[in-house]
Design a protein around this motif. Structure first.
Motif, PDB file in Angstrom:
ATOM      1  N   PRO A 212      60.238  73.309  79.744  1.00 16.45           N
ATOM      2  CA  PRO A 212      59.189  74.095  80.409  1.00 16.45           C
ATOM      3  C   PRO A 212      59.435  75.601  80.455  1.00 16.45           C
ATOM      4  N   LYS A 213      60.697  76.031  80.612  1.00 16.51           N
ATOM      5  CA  LYS A 213      60.981  77.467  80.701  1.00 16.51           C
ATOM      6  C   LYS A 213      60.647  78.174  79.384  1.00 16.51           C
ATOM      7  N   ALA A 214      61.116  77.598  78.286  1.00 18.88           N
ATOM      8  CA  ALA A 214      60.852  78.187  76.974  1.00 18.88           C
ATOM      9  C   ALA A 214      59.360  78.147  76.662  1.00 18.88           C
ATOM     10  N   SER A 215      58.714  77.047  77.010  1.00 14.79           N
ATOM     11  CA  SER A 215      57.281  76.905  76.766  1.00 14.79           C
ATOM     12  C   SER A 215      56.487  77.946  77.554  1.00 14.79           C
ATOM     13  N   SER A 216      56.929  78.205  78.788  1.00 18.15           N
ATOM     14  CA  SER A 216      56.251  79.197  79.620  1.00 18.15           C
ATOM     15  C   SER A 216      56.394  80.598  79.025  1.00 18.15           C
ATOM     16  N   ILE A 217      57.555  80.889  78.472  1.00 21.07           N
ATOM     17  CA  ILE A 217      57.803  82.209  77.864  1.00 21.07           C
ATOM     18  C   ILE A 217      56.854  82.447  76.698  1.00 21.07           C
ATOM     19  N   VAL A 218      56.742  81.460  75.808  1.00 22.58           N
ATOM     20  CA  VAL A 218      55.898  81.664  74.620  1.00 22.58           C
ATOM     21  C   VAL A 218      54.410  81.656  74.970  1.00 22.58           C
ATOM     22  N   GLU A 219      54.045  80.905  75.997  1.00 24.14           N
ATOM     23  CA  GLU A 219      52.650  80.906  76.437  1.00 24.14           C
ATOM     24  C   GLU A 219      52.264  82.281  76.966  1.00 24.14           C
ATOM     25  N   LYS A 220      53.182  82.921  77.646  1.00 22.66           N
ATOM     26  CA  LYS A 220      52.928  84.255  78.200  1.00 22.66           C
ATOM     27  C   LYS A 220      52.891  85.304  77.099  1.00 22.66           C
ATOM     28  N   PHE A 222      52.333  84.831  73.786  1.00 22.78           N
ATOM     29  CA  PHE A 222      51.324  84.594  72.736  1.00 22.78           C
ATOM     30  C   PHE A 222      50.156  83.786  73.306  1.00 22.78           C
ATOM     31  N   LYS A 223      49.472  84.405  74.262  1.00 17.28           N
ATOM     32  CA  LYS A 223      48.383  83.734  74.968  1.00 17.28           C
ATOM     33  C   LYS A 223      47.299  83.256  74.018  1.00 17.28           C
ATOM     34  N   GLY A 224      46.970  81.982  74.142  1.00 13.42           N
ATOM     35  CA  GLY A 224      45.852  81.427  73.383  1.00 13.42           C
ATOM     36  C   GLY A 224      46.120  81.177  71.915  1.00 13.42           C
ATOM     37  N   ASN A 225      47.315  81.455  71.427  1.00 17.30           N
ATOM     38  CA  ASN A 225      47.604  81.248  70.008  1.00 17.30           C
ATOM     39  C   ASN A 225      48.679  80.166  69.873  1.00 17.30           C
ATOM     40  N   SER A 226      48.239  78.943  69.660  1.00 11.35           N
ATOM     41  CA  SER A 226      49.164  77.812  69.589  1.00 11.35           C
ATOM     42  C   SER A 226      50.093  77.893  68.378  1.00 11.35           C
ATOM     43  N   SER A 227      49.608  78.477  67.285  1.00 11.99           N
ATOM     44  CA  SER A 227      50.430  78.597  66.076  1.00 11.99           C
ATOM     45  C   SER A 227      51.629  79.512  66.318  1.00 11.99           C
ATOM     46  N   GLN A 228      51.376  80.648  66.970  1.00 15.22           N
ATOM     47  CA  GLN A 228      52.455  81.588  67.259  1.00 15.22           C
ATOM     48  C   GLN A 228      53.418  81.017  68.304  1.00 15.22           C
ATOM     49  N   GLN A 229      52.882  80.306  69.278  1.00 14.18           N
ATOM     50  CA  GLN A 229      53.725  79.664  70.280  1.00 14.18           C
ATOM     51  C   GLN A 229      54.649  78.643  69.617  1.00 14.18           C
ATOM     52  N   ALA A 230      54.087  77.854  68.720  1.00 11.45           N
ATOM     53  CA  ALA A 230      54.868  76.829  68.019  1.00 11.45           C
ATOM     54  C   ALA A 230      55.961  77.469  67.167  1.00 11.45           C
ATOM     55  N   SER A 231      55.621  78.578  66.510  1.00  8.63           N
ATOM     56  CA  SER A 231      56.593  79.261  65.659  1.00  8.63           C
ATOM     57  C   SER A 231      57.783  79.756  66.473  1.00  8.63           C
ATOM     58  N   ALA A 232      57.499  80.349  67.636  1.00  7.40           N
ATOM     59  CA  ALA A 232      58.571  80.852  68.499  1.00  7.40           C
ATOM     60  C   ALA A 232      59.465  79.713  68.991  1.00  7.40           C
ATOM     61  N   LEU A 233      58.853  78.596  69.370  1.00  6.73           N
ATOM     62  CA  LEU A 233      59.629  77.449  69.849  1.00  6.73           C
ATOM     63  C   LEU A 233      60.490  76.863  68.735  1.00  6.73           C
ATOM     64  N   ARG A 234      59.965  76.871  67.514  1.00  7.07           N
ATOM     65  CA  ARG A 234      60.755  76.360  66.380  1.00  7.07           C
ATOM     66  C   ARG A 234      62.032  77.183  66.206  1.00  7.07           C
ATOM     67  N   TRP A 235      61.880  78.512  66.318  1.00  9.54           N
ATOM     68  CA  TRP A 235      63.056  79.369  66.156  1.00  9.54           C
ATOM     69  C   TRP A 235      64.046  79.163  67.295  1.00  9.54           C
ATOM     70  N   MET A 236      63.545  78.936  68.493  1.00  9.00           N
ATOM     71  CA  MET A 236      64.437  78.661  69.618  1.00  9.00           C
ATOM     72  C   MET A 236      65.204  77.359  69.394  1.00  9.00           C
ATOM     73  N   LEU A 237      64.510  76.349  68.885  1.00  8.04           N
ATOM     74  CA  LEU A 237      65.137  75.050  68.650  1.00  8.04           C
ATOM     75  C   LEU A 237      66.108  75.091  67.473  1.00  8.04           C
ATOM     76  N   ARG A 238      65.907  76.061  66.596  1.00  8.65           N
ATOM     77  CA  ARG A 238      66.869  76.243  65.489  1.00  8.65           C
ATOM     78  C   ARG A 238      68.145  76.930  65.963  1.00  8.65           C
ATOM     79  N   GLY A 239      68.084  77.550  67.146  1.00 11.18           N
ATOM     80  CA  GLY A 239      69.272  78.180  67.699  1.00 11.18           C
ATOM     81  C   GLY A 239      69.171  79.665  67.940  1.00 11.18           C
ATOM     82  N   LEU A 240      68.019  80.270  67.619  1.00 11.51           N
ATOM     83  CA  LEU A 240      67.825  81.690  67.899  1.00 11.51           C
ATOM     84  C   LEU A 240      67.572  81.851  69.397  1.00 11.51           C
TER      85      LEU A 240
END
Length: 261
Positions: A212-220, A222-240
């Motif tokens: 939830p914390k990471a999801s909240s960060i990307v929602e804030k 990249f408001k309304g852009n699910s593609s950009q939110q997903a991209s940011a989360l992917r990089w976080m999950l890769r270890g960035l």
């Protein structure tokens, strides 16, 4: 066993003043030995060069003071510790030269050394000693003016060393995570190189895995852009780190706009 804590800093990074700090704790019980040095601004100065130089200076001074080993070395730079331990390769020529010099000193003196990474909060004295005098003055007079973000202060969703990414991508992510202020080109050159296990995961799956914390960060961010939110989360999950993952996506957005012009 004697111990050595080291730390280095470059302000601003790259090209600024470098500071080196180290602390030696003696198994004999005598008082700890603290040391520090500085180097004037130069285009070749970076945070990683400072970290490596601090290690070299610390070991050199340990030997000058009669240290015979074995020596336990602690540092909050995963890059330096992992490369000195032989876990990661060294591709940067400047870092390779300092590493070779340090390894030669260790070999020449037949010094038994063990390298261990520690978080910043366990390396506070060396961290303080690594601050150039100009930064120490600036920090004491106005804390808000401190210019560099310490890599060890960053937040992570996943440990890049445990994620399913290629060895080349793992190296690039680690290099970014250890830089206080990575440049635009560093983010632009950060690429998966095809598809990996995170590429096809949808936003809802990424949100569950990242939390939830990471999801909240990307929602804030990249408001309304699910593609950009997903991209940011992917990089976080890769270890960035979370902050760098956000910056990575913002750089990609800017690059995309430039291509359309």
């Amino acid at each position: 066993m004697d111990t050595l804590n080291f730390d280095g800093s470059c302000d601003p990074n790259p090209g600024g003043i470098m500071g080196f700090g180290w602390v030696i704790n003696w198994s004999s019980g005598k008082a700890p030995t603290e040391g520090s040095k500085e180097k004037e601004p130069s285009p070749s100065n970076t945070n990683n060069v400072a970290e490596y130089t601090a290690l070299k200076e610390g070991i050199t001074n340990y030997l000058k003071l009669g240290g015979k080993g074995p020596l336990q070395v602690y540092g909050d730079s995963k890059l330096v510790i992992s490369q000195m331990s032989g876990k990661w390769k060294v591709k940067n020529q400047n870092l390779a030269k300092i590493k070779e010099d340090t390894a030669a000193i260790i070999k020449k003196n037949e010094l038994k050394v063990k390298f261990t990474w520690v978080p910043r909060e366990q390396n506070t004295t060396a961290d303080r000693l690594a601050l150039p005098r100009s930064r120490q003055t600036k920090s004491s007079s106005s804390p808000s003016q401190a210019s560099s973000v310490k890599p060890s202060d960053r937040k992570f969703v996943a440990d890049v060393n445990s994620t399913s990414v290629s060895s080349n991508l793992r190296l690039k992510i680690n290099e970014l995570n250890t830089e206080p202020s990575p440049g635009f080109k560093s983010f632009a050159n950060l690429k998966v190189g095809g598809f990996d296990s995170f590429s096809r995961k949808k936003l809802d799956t990424l949100q569950k895995e990242a939390g939830p914390k990471a999801s909240s960060i990307v929602e804030k961010e990249f408001k309304g852009n699910s593609s950009q939110q997903a991209s940011a989360l992917r990089w976080m999950l890769r270890g960035l780190s979370t902050d760098l993952a956000v910056r990575k996506v913002k750089v990609d957005i800017e690059l995309s706009k430039k291509k359309k012009r």
